[in-house]
Design a protein around this motif. Sequence first.
Motif, PDB file in Angstrom:
ATOM      1  N   LEU A 185     -15.192  67.306  21.332  1.00  5.95           N
ATOM      2  CA  LEU A 185     -15.676  67.915  22.573  1.00  5.95           C
ATOM      3  C   LEU A 185     -14.919  67.354  23.772  1.00  5.95           C
ATOM      4  O   LEU A 185     -14.527  68.111  24.675  1.00  5.95           O
ATOM      5  N   ILE A 186     -14.705  66.053  23.786  1.00  2.00           N
ATOM      6  CA  ILE A 186     -13.995  65.427  24.902  1.00  2.00           C
ATOM      7  C   ILE A 186     -12.563  65.960  24.978  1.00  2.00           C
ATOM      8  O   ILE A 186     -12.068  66.305  26.057  1.00  2.00           O
ATOM      9  N   VAL A 187     -11.883  66.033  23.831  1.00  5.20           N
ATOM     10  CA  VAL A 187     -10.501  66.524  23.812  1.00  5.20           C
ATOM     11  C   VAL A 187     -10.434  67.964  24.307  1.00  5.20           C
ATOM     12  O   VAL A 187      -9.603  68.314  25.167  1.00  5.20           O
ATOM     13  N   LYS A 188     -11.295  68.821  23.772  1.00  2.00           N
ATOM     14  CA  LYS A 188     -11.305  70.232  24.178  1.00  2.00           C
ATOM     15  C   LYS A 188     -11.585  70.361  25.677  1.00  2.00           C
ATOM     16  O   LYS A 188     -10.941  71.153  26.388  1.00  2.00           O
ATOM     17  N   SER A 189     -12.556  69.594  26.151  1.00  2.00           N
ATOM     18  CA  SER A 189     -12.950  69.689  27.560  1.00  2.00           C
ATOM     19  C   SER A 189     -11.843  69.194  28.483  1.00  2.00           C
ATOM     20  O   SER A 189     -11.592  69.789  29.542  1.00  2.00           O
ATOM     21  N   VAL A 190     -11.174  68.112  28.102  1.00  2.00           N
ATOM     22  CA  VAL A 190     -10.085  67.576  28.924  1.00  2.00           C
ATOM     23  C   VAL A 190      -8.939  68.573  29.004  1.00  2.00           C
ATOM     24  O   VAL A 190      -8.362  68.795  30.083  1.00  2.00           O
ATOM     25  N   VAL A 191      -8.600  69.207  27.884  1.00  2.00           N
ATOM     26  CA  VAL A 191      -7.517  70.191  27.867  1.00  2.00           C
ATOM     27  C   VAL A 191      -7.857  71.371  28.775  1.00  2.00           C
ATOM     28  O   VAL A 191      -7.036  71.817  29.597  1.00  2.00           O
ATOM     29  N   MET A 192      -9.086  71.884  28.654  1.00  2.00           N
ATOM     30  CA  MET A 192      -9.488  73.022  29.476  1.00  2.00           C
ATOM     31  C   MET A 192      -9.533  72.646  30.953  1.00  2.00           C
ATOM     32  O   MET A 192      -9.111  73.425  31.822  1.00  2.00           O
ATOM     33  N   PHE A 193     -10.014  71.443  31.252  1.00  2.00           N
ATOM     34  CA  PHE A 193     -10.063  71.002  32.649  1.00  2.00           C
ATOM     35  C   PHE A 193      -8.655  70.832  33.210  1.00  2.00           C
ATOM     36  O   PHE A 193      -8.397  71.180  34.369  1.00  2.00           O
ATOM     37  N   ALA A 194      -7.738  70.303  32.405  1.00  2.00           N
ATOM     38  CA  ALA A 194      -6.359  70.123  32.856  1.00  2.00           C
ATOM     39  C   ALA A 194      -5.716  71.464  33.185  1.00  2.00           C
ATOM     40  O   ALA A 194      -4.999  71.600  34.190  1.00  2.00           O
TER      41      ALA A 194
END
Length: 257
Positions: A185-194
């Motif tokens: 979840l953290i990885v997916k969220s960081v990518v989308m936020f970036a």
Amino acid sequence: MKNAGIGFLLAWQFFSFVPIKKQLDMNKSSITWMYASLPLVGLIIGAILSSCANLLVSYSDLSNVLVAILLVVGMIVFTGGLHVDGFIDLCDAFFSYGDKEKRLQVLDDPRTGAFGVLGVVVLILLKFGFIYEALEQGRFEMLVFIAAVPYVARVGMLMYFVSMNTSKQTGLAAYFKGQVMTKQLIVKSVVMFALLSMGAVYIGLYSFFILVAVMLFAVVLYRNWSYRNFGGMSGDLLGALGESLEVVLWLVVLLCI
């Protein structure tokens, strides 16, 4: 990709009024994608409201007062009132002046008390007032923030969910917390936020990062307050955070941007 699509639909099913009348597969991967899609749902809701506001501003003679009222009502309608309901329950529980166990009992009580009514009236008045004043300062300039504020607020909700333990071991929040694959979840969220951050830089919306900074500070304060008064997170506290963050972020837009 299948789980990503299911997660996106689950996000609409659980965090909006959109009627997804379909039995969706709720496994660890799809639930993880559901929470990763939460900020995206906020962005889409904000974009729809911003487009509607643009049409009203451009092709009607409606006053800023009425446009602000319609926007606030639209925000409530799109979430199905779920976040507002959480804020009402939070007010009733916190102002019960009991210990943690008593507050958790009040939080689960479906009845609405006087403090909940007073709290939601103040919340709606503040949101309306801030949006109205922002429109008064620049109708067209503020339209982009109608989309940005719901997105940033839901990023804050996601951070709160990931970083908090639940206040009890039962309930929907505890179930989802146990199902979510946190690292993914953290990885997916960081990518989308970036990706969204690069989009903000591309269009020159550097004030987006002011909203993010304020959101981060507010989430830290809310986390500490939640642990102190409720012993952890619940679905109601998560929804209440979303509503509170939107008010705070609109104040930032009004005063600083």
